[in-house]
Write a protein that holds these residues in place. Structure first.
Motif, PDB file in Angstrom:
ATOM      1  N   LEU A  40      16.610 -13.045   5.489  1.00 59.07           N
ATOM      2  CA  LEU A  40      17.366 -12.207   6.775  1.00 59.07           C
ATOM      3  C   LEU A  40      17.326 -10.808   6.612  1.00 59.07           C
ATOM      4  CD1 LEU A  40      20.531 -14.614   7.166  1.00 59.07           C
ATOM      5  CD2 LEU A  40      18.200 -14.932   8.257  1.00 59.07           C
ATOM      6  N   ALA A  41      17.791 -10.551   5.247  1.00 57.22           N
ATOM      7  CA  ALA A  41      17.950  -8.856   5.114  1.00 57.22           C
ATOM      8  C   ALA A  41      16.451  -7.944   4.946  1.00 57.22           C
ATOM      9  CB  ALA A  41      18.654  -8.704   3.846  1.00 57.22           C
ATOM     10  N   ILE A  42      15.234  -8.616   4.476  1.00 62.82           N
ATOM     11  CA  ILE A  42      14.178  -7.989   4.419  1.00 62.82           C
ATOM     12  C   ILE A  42      13.745  -7.493   5.485  1.00 62.82           C
ATOM     13  CG2 ILE A  42      11.796  -8.214   3.585  1.00 62.82           C
ATOM     14  CD1 ILE A  42      12.760  -9.773   1.309  1.00 62.82           C
ATOM     15  N   PRO A  43      13.797  -8.277   6.764  1.00 67.92           N
ATOM     16  CA  PRO A  43      13.032  -7.714   7.905  1.00 67.92           C
ATOM     17  C   PRO A  43      14.158  -6.824   8.577  1.00 67.92           C
ATOM     18  CG  PRO A  43      12.815 -10.164   7.824  1.00 67.92           C
ATOM     19  CD  PRO A  43      13.612  -9.743   6.679  1.00 67.92           C
ATOM     20  N   GLU A  44      15.482  -7.129   8.565  1.00 67.25           N
ATOM     21  CA  GLU A  44      16.571  -6.238   8.956  1.00 67.25           C
ATOM     22  C   GLU A  44      16.412  -4.899   8.435  1.00 67.25           C
ATOM     23  OE1 GLU A  44      21.019  -6.768   9.906  1.00 67.25           O
ATOM     24  OE2 GLU A  44      20.567  -6.559   7.907  1.00 67.25           O
ATOM     25  N   VAL A  45      16.108  -4.832   7.344  1.00 65.30           N
ATOM     26  CA  VAL A  45      16.355  -3.227   6.525  1.00 65.30           C
ATOM     27  C   VAL A  45      15.095  -2.826   6.972  1.00 65.30           C
ATOM     28  CG1 VAL A  45      17.856  -3.960   4.863  1.00 65.30           C
ATOM     29  CG2 VAL A  45      15.330  -4.115   4.368  1.00 65.30           C
ATOM     30  N   MET A  46      14.173  -3.292   7.223  1.00 69.89           N
ATOM     31  CA  MET A  46      12.643  -2.636   7.591  1.00 69.89           C
ATOM     32  C   MET A  46      12.991  -2.273   9.119  1.00 69.89           C
ATOM     33  SD  MET A  46       9.647  -4.593   5.782  1.00 69.89           S
ATOM     34  CE  MET A  46      10.143  -6.195   6.365  1.00 69.89           C
ATOM     35  N   GLY A  47      13.720  -2.907   9.823  1.00 74.45           N
ATOM     36  CA  GLY A  47      13.890  -2.487  11.315  1.00 74.45           C
ATOM     37  C   GLY A  47      14.814  -1.088  11.363  1.00 74.45           C
ATOM     38  N   TYR A  48      15.830  -1.000  10.203  1.00 80.81           N
ATOM     39  CA  TYR A  48      16.850   0.179  10.249  1.00 80.81           C
ATOM     40  C   TYR A  48      15.772   1.265   9.892  1.00 80.81           C
ATOM     41  CZ  TYR A  48      20.863  -2.593  10.136  1.00 80.81           C
ATOM     42  OH  TYR A  48      22.023  -3.534  10.490  1.00 80.81           O
ATOM     43  N   THR A  49      14.639   1.168   9.453  1.00 78.00           N
ATOM     44  CA  THR A  49      13.686   2.441   8.993  1.00 78.00           C
ATOM     45  C   THR A  49      13.452   2.909  10.324  1.00 78.00           C
ATOM     46  OG1 THR A  49      11.728   1.314   9.078  1.00 78.00           O
ATOM     47  CG2 THR A  49      13.010   1.540   6.791  1.00 78.00           C
ATOM     48  N   LYS A  50      13.188   2.261  11.500  1.00 75.66           N
ATOM     49  CA  LYS A  50      12.875   2.753  12.814  1.00 75.66           C
ATOM     50  C   LYS A  50      14.033   3.797  13.304  1.00 75.66           C
ATOM     51  CE  LYS A  50      10.155  -1.301  13.876  1.00 75.66           C
ATOM     52  NZ  LYS A  50       9.968  -2.150  14.931  1.00 75.66           N
ATOM     53  N   ILE A  51      15.318   3.497  12.915  1.00 76.31           N
ATOM     54  CA  ILE A  51      16.379   4.327  13.105  1.00 76.31           C
ATOM     55  C   ILE A  51      16.371   5.642  12.499  1.00 76.31           C
ATOM     56  CG2 ILE A  51      18.826   4.393  13.494  1.00 76.31           C
ATOM     57  CD1 ILE A  51      18.916   1.180  13.891  1.00 76.31           C
ATOM     58  N   ALA A  52      16.133   5.250  11.119  1.00 81.40           N
ATOM     59  CA  ALA A  52      16.346   6.513  10.204  1.00 81.40           C
ATOM     60  C   ALA A  52      15.151   7.457  10.116  1.00 81.40           C
ATOM     61  CB  ALA A  52      16.549   5.770   8.834  1.00 81.40           C
ATOM     62  N   GLY A  53      14.120   6.913  10.778  1.00 80.91           N
ATOM     63  CA  GLY A  53      12.666   7.660  10.762  1.00 80.91           C
ATOM     64  C   GLY A  53      12.151   7.762   9.474  1.00 80.91           C
ATOM     65  N   THR A  54      12.039   6.618   8.690  1.00 87.41           N
ATOM     66  CA  THR A  54      11.487   6.799   7.259  1.00 87.41           C
ATOM     67  C   THR A  54      10.469   5.542   7.377  1.00 87.41           C
ATOM     68  OG1 THR A  54      13.190   5.382   6.603  1.00 87.41           O
ATOM     69  CG2 THR A  54      13.471   7.750   6.288  1.00 87.41           C
ATOM     70  N   PRO A  55       9.467   5.659   6.497  1.00 83.48           N
ATOM     71  CA  PRO A  55       8.217   4.653   6.303  1.00 83.48           C
ATOM     72  C   PRO A  55       8.894   3.007   6.226  1.00 83.48           C
ATOM     73  CG  PRO A  55       7.944   6.635   4.873  1.00 83.48           C
ATOM     74  CD  PRO A  55       9.334   6.795   5.629  1.00 83.48           C
ATOM     75  N   VAL A  56       8.454   2.222   6.522  1.00 79.28           N
ATOM     76  CA  VAL A  56       8.871   0.814   6.655  1.00 79.28           C
ATOM     77  C   VAL A  56       9.207   0.461   5.300  1.00 79.28           C
ATOM     78  CG1 VAL A  56       8.563  -1.691   6.921  1.00 79.28           C
ATOM     79  CG2 VAL A  56       7.663   0.259   8.708  1.00 79.28           C
ATOM     80  N   VAL A  57       8.650   0.616   4.098  1.00 76.06           N
ATOM     81  CA  VAL A  57       8.849   0.015   2.801  1.00 76.06           C
ATOM     82  C   VAL A  57      10.150   0.641   2.320  1.00 76.06           C
ATOM     83  CG1 VAL A  57       7.728   1.946   1.666  1.00 76.06           C
ATOM     84  CG2 VAL A  57       7.833  -0.406   0.380  1.00 76.06           C
ATOM     85  N   THR A  58      10.754   1.875   2.813  1.00 80.61           N
ATOM     86  CA  THR A  58      11.936   2.530   2.253  1.00 80.61           C
ATOM     87  C   THR A  58      13.127   1.764   2.742  1.00 80.61           C
ATOM     88  OG1 THR A  58      12.128   3.778   4.223  1.00 80.61           O
ATOM     89  CG2 THR A  58      11.064   4.713   2.535  1.00 80.61           C
ATOM     90  N   GLY A  59      12.925   0.693   3.576  1.00 78.82           N
ATOM     91  CA  GLY A  59      13.888  -0.332   3.957  1.00 78.82           C
ATOM     92  C   GLY A  59      13.988  -1.330   2.807  1.00 78.82           C
ATOM     93  N   LEU A  60      13.030  -1.848   2.193  1.00 80.87           N
ATOM     94  CA  LEU A  60      13.164  -2.562   0.912  1.00 80.87           C
ATOM     95  C   LEU A  60      13.692  -1.949  -0.249  1.00 80.87           C
ATOM     96  CD1 LEU A  60       9.587  -4.325   1.144  1.00 80.87           C
ATOM     97  CD2 LEU A  60      11.763  -5.214   2.006  1.00 80.87           C
ATOM     98  N   TYR A  61      13.375  -0.685  -0.210  1.00 74.60           N
ATOM     99  CA  TYR A  61      14.144   0.078  -1.410  1.00 74.60           C
ATOM    100  C   TYR A  61      15.651   0.468  -1.401  1.00 74.60           C
ATOM    101  CZ  TYR A  61       9.229   1.686  -2.306  1.00 74.60           C
ATOM    102  OH  TYR A  61       7.690   1.633  -2.758  1.00 74.60           O
ATOM    103  N   THR A  62      16.007   0.203  -0.218  1.00 69.24           N
ATOM    104  CA  THR A  62      17.471   0.142   0.014  1.00 69.24           C
ATOM    105  C   THR A  62      18.233  -0.946  -0.665  1.00 69.24           C
ATOM    106  OG1 THR A  62      17.609  -0.799   2.116  1.00 69.24           O
ATOM    107  CG2 THR A  62      17.504   1.476   2.188  1.00 69.24           C
ATOM    108  N   ILE A  63      17.483  -1.756  -0.670  1.00 66.62           N
ATOM    109  CA  ILE A  63      18.034  -3.356  -1.197  1.00 66.62           C
ATOM    110  C   ILE A  63      17.722  -3.390  -2.908  1.00 66.62           C
ATOM    111  CG2 ILE A  63      17.550  -5.905  -1.716  1.00 66.62           C
ATOM    112  CD1 ILE A  63      17.080  -5.951   1.299  1.00 66.62           C
ATOM    113  N   LEU A  64      16.532  -2.671  -3.325  1.00 68.10           N
ATOM    114  CA  LEU A  64      16.263  -2.961  -4.715  1.00 68.10           C
ATOM    115  C   LEU A  64      17.409  -2.244  -5.657  1.00 68.10           C
ATOM    116  CD1 LEU A  64      13.628  -4.096  -6.157  1.00 68.10           C
ATOM    117  CD2 LEU A  64      12.706  -1.833  -6.278  1.00 68.10           C
ATOM    118  N   ILE A  65      17.206  -0.940  -6.001  1.00 68.60           N
ATOM    119  CA  ILE A  65      18.223  -0.104  -6.848  1.00 68.60           C
ATOM    120  C   ILE A  65      19.645  -0.070  -6.407  1.00 68.60           C
ATOM    121  CG2 ILE A  65      18.404   1.707  -8.293  1.00 68.60           C
ATOM    122  CD1 ILE A  65      16.280  -0.056  -9.114  1.00 68.60           C
ATOM    123  N   PRO A  66      19.764   0.441  -5.212  1.00 70.90           N
ATOM    124  CA  PRO A  66      21.089   0.516  -4.685  1.00 70.90           C
ATOM    125  C   PRO A  66      22.179  -0.774  -4.589  1.00 70.90           C
ATOM    126  CG  PRO A  66      19.776   1.627  -3.140  1.00 70.90           C
ATOM    127  CD  PRO A  66      18.903   0.859  -4.154  1.00 70.90           C
TER     128      PRO A  66
END
Length: 568
Positions: A40-66
């Motif tokens: 559920l979260a993987i597609p969702e966090v990629m969607g948040y990148t559209k709000i933040a204005g950052t590349p799609v893969v950065t959404g996955l990075y918000t899950i990885l280390i943080p």
């Protein structure tokens, strides 16, 4: 206190508080919850990148280390830390005029904001601001989560219908939905309904069946097999993979830049502090767990440091993601660590299948999560038991829905403080009277009960401070004026008074003067040591004398009776 189950083990260090003690029998459920949450979260966090204005893969990075850092160093067993719509929107708004959205410069600035937020969070821990979470009452928490649920569910309706979402906020999205209803896509509606049927159907059969997981995997397979995109159903599209590079934000480090970003960093800090604390407190109350606001500040700070050094944007405690894990059966941070491991595998090897996931499928699952956050049972209970607090909960939910999550949290804090002040301003004081059998009982202040002829024991039931000292003075005067027979001693039973301010000391000195003018002695019963020190400091003890304090009711009565027998 019950002894721990033999399958649980304690951990001696002040880390892993959200993980230990571990119950081995629950590990399969936690791992399954982490797997479900990942889907559920993987597609969702990629969607948040559209709000933040950052590349799609950065959404996955918000899950990885943080997420891993908070799981290890935070205290909440339930709070999920990751990309969040509120902080993503604040980031995009602040950086819009500073760099081109999606560029490396833009991403570096977004990472710098995460670094600044991390510093503020850790600084807040050092100066002990975790107590701010205590200003959120259970009433406003119910309203807060209900408002979030309404906002989340409403925001997913356009995506479920295949309509391009427009505007920010619940009302703007509803308005856009009405204006563009003719763009409704029937194939997209079919996808949404399929997911809803699978998830709800699995839950009706057994709560242990991972309906969202089955729905997401099934819809990806169908989308790949039948080429949903050719039928007009929008899908996520290609997602790049690869591990993030560990580095500090590549920006021009100067005072002017920090000065420009500081207001935004402070706004993000407030949102993180309030939203994370509210979510942690709500779920700790739901599952009768404990958490430390100060420890969570460290965990949140480290999570944002991880975000800053892995080239992604601010992370926050998310009520939506927390509910995702809770709905899947997760009860500690093992579920989140499982998600981290799955995301690692996805980043390295499995970004390809995500391209076939329909956006409508994600919207349908998140819609159900939002609906579950709407706590109608909680609101009904508050309505039955505390009508005035019900309207506080409704007002909180309304602000979240109509204005925003962060404004709703601030509004909730203000309402909680007002409610606390109201109760302290109008405490339920009483007269302690003697029962026919010789015991003690409570009577309303409006009665004329005297414990003994000439002695009244007046119980003040709150801390004494500037807002309620006038009530103290008025009630003392009223009791004295209607006393029959005439009073000789006026005793303030102070067991509920745990603090006094300067105004309270001033008022007590005035009360002593009033009573002295009527030949009535002022004495105190059950005064706490700290309060006694305050009475000494404010000069009250100098007026009443050190023998005016009694530790027990029997000592008070004996002294009064002895004085009554003494010649005038």
């Amino acid at each position: 206190m019950a002894t721990p189950h033999r399958e649980e083990r304690e951990f001696p260090l002040p880390i892993l508080q959200g993980i230990v003690p571990i119950k081995r029998s629950s590990l399969p459920t936690e791992v399954l919850a982490g797997l479900t949450f990942a889907c559920l979260a993987i597609p969702e966090v990629m969607g948040y990148t559209k709000i933040a204005g950052t590349p799609v893969v950065t959404g996955l990075y918000t899950i990885l280390i943080p997420m891993a850092l908070f799981a290890l160093f935070g205290s909440s067993r339930h709070l999920v830390v990751g990309a969040d719509s509120a902080t993503a929107a604040i980031t995009a708004s602040a950086l819009a005029g500073m760099a081109v959205s999606g560029s490396s410069e833009y991403l570096a600035l977004a990472s710098l904001l995460a670094l600044m937020a991390a510093v503020l969070l850790i600084a807040a821990r050092l100066i002990g601001l975790g107590f701010l979470a205590d200003f959120l009452s259970r009433t406003v928490l119910v309203g807060f989560l209900t408002g979030v649920g309404i906002q989340v569910a409403t925001g997913e309706v356009p995506g479920m219908l295949g309509i391009e979402a427009s505007g920010h906020g619940t009302l703007a999205k509803l308005q856009g939905l009405i204006q563009h209803y003719d763009q409704t896509s029937w194939p997209t509606i079919a996808v949404s309904l399929s997911v809803l049927v699978v998830v709800i159907g699995c839950k009706s059969l057994s709560p242990k069946i991972p309906g969202p997981l089955i729905a997401i995997l099934g819809i990806i397979f169908c989308s790949w097999t039948f080429q949903f995109s050719a039928a007009g159903v929008t899908v996520l599209g290609a997602v790049s993979g690869g591990l993030p590079a560990l580095s500090i934000p590549d920006v021009d480090w100067n005072w002017a830049l920090f000065k420009q970003l500081t207001p935004t960093a402070l706004s993000i800090f407030v949102v993180i502090l309030a939203q994370s604390a509210a979510t942690s407190r709500a779920y700790a109350a739901r599952y009768e767990d404990k958490f430390s606001e100060n420890t969570d500040l460290v965990g949140l700070g480290l999570a944002n440091l991880g975000a800053a050094f892995t080239g992604t944007f601010v992370v926050n405690g998310s009520p939506t993601k927390t509910e995702m894990v809770a709905s899947a059966g997760g009860r500690n941070q093992i579920a989140q660590l499982t998600t981290v491991a799955i995301v690692l595998v996805v980043i390295l090897f499995l970004t390809g299948p995500l391209a076939f996931l329909p956006n409508a499928a994600l919207s349908a699952v998140v819609f159900l999560i939002g609906v579950k956050l709407i706590d109608l049972k909680g609101l009904a209970a508050i309505y039955r038991q505390a009508r005035s607090e019900f309207w506080i909960a409704v007002a909180t939910a309304g602000v979240v829905v109509l204005i925003g999550v962060e404004q709703g949290i601030i509004f909730a804090m203000v309402l909680s403080l007002i409610d606390h002040t109201r109760r302290g301003y109008h405490p339920k004081n009483a007269i302690i009277a003697q029962s026919p059998d010789g015991g003690w009982h409570i009577s309303p202040v409006t009665t004329s009960n005297q414990f003994k002829p000439g002695l009244v024991i007046y119980r003040f039931s709150h801390s004494l401070y500037y807002a309620n000292t006038q009530r103290l003075s008025d009630e003392v005067a009223s009791i004295v004026n209607r006393a029959d027979p005439k009073l000789r001693w006026f005793c303030i039973e102070a067991s509920a008074i745990d603090d006094m301010d300067f105004t309270a000391g001033y008022s007590l000195r005035n009360i002593h003067g009033l009573l002295q003018s009527k030949n009535i002695r002022l004495v105190f019963l059950l005064v706490e040591p700290d309060v006694r020190k305050e009475l000494d400091r404010y000069g009250v003890t100098d007026l009443v004398g050190p023998d005016a304090y009694f530790d027990t009711g029997s000592d008070l009565i004996k002294a009064f009776q002895h004085q009554s027998k003494s010649p005038a």
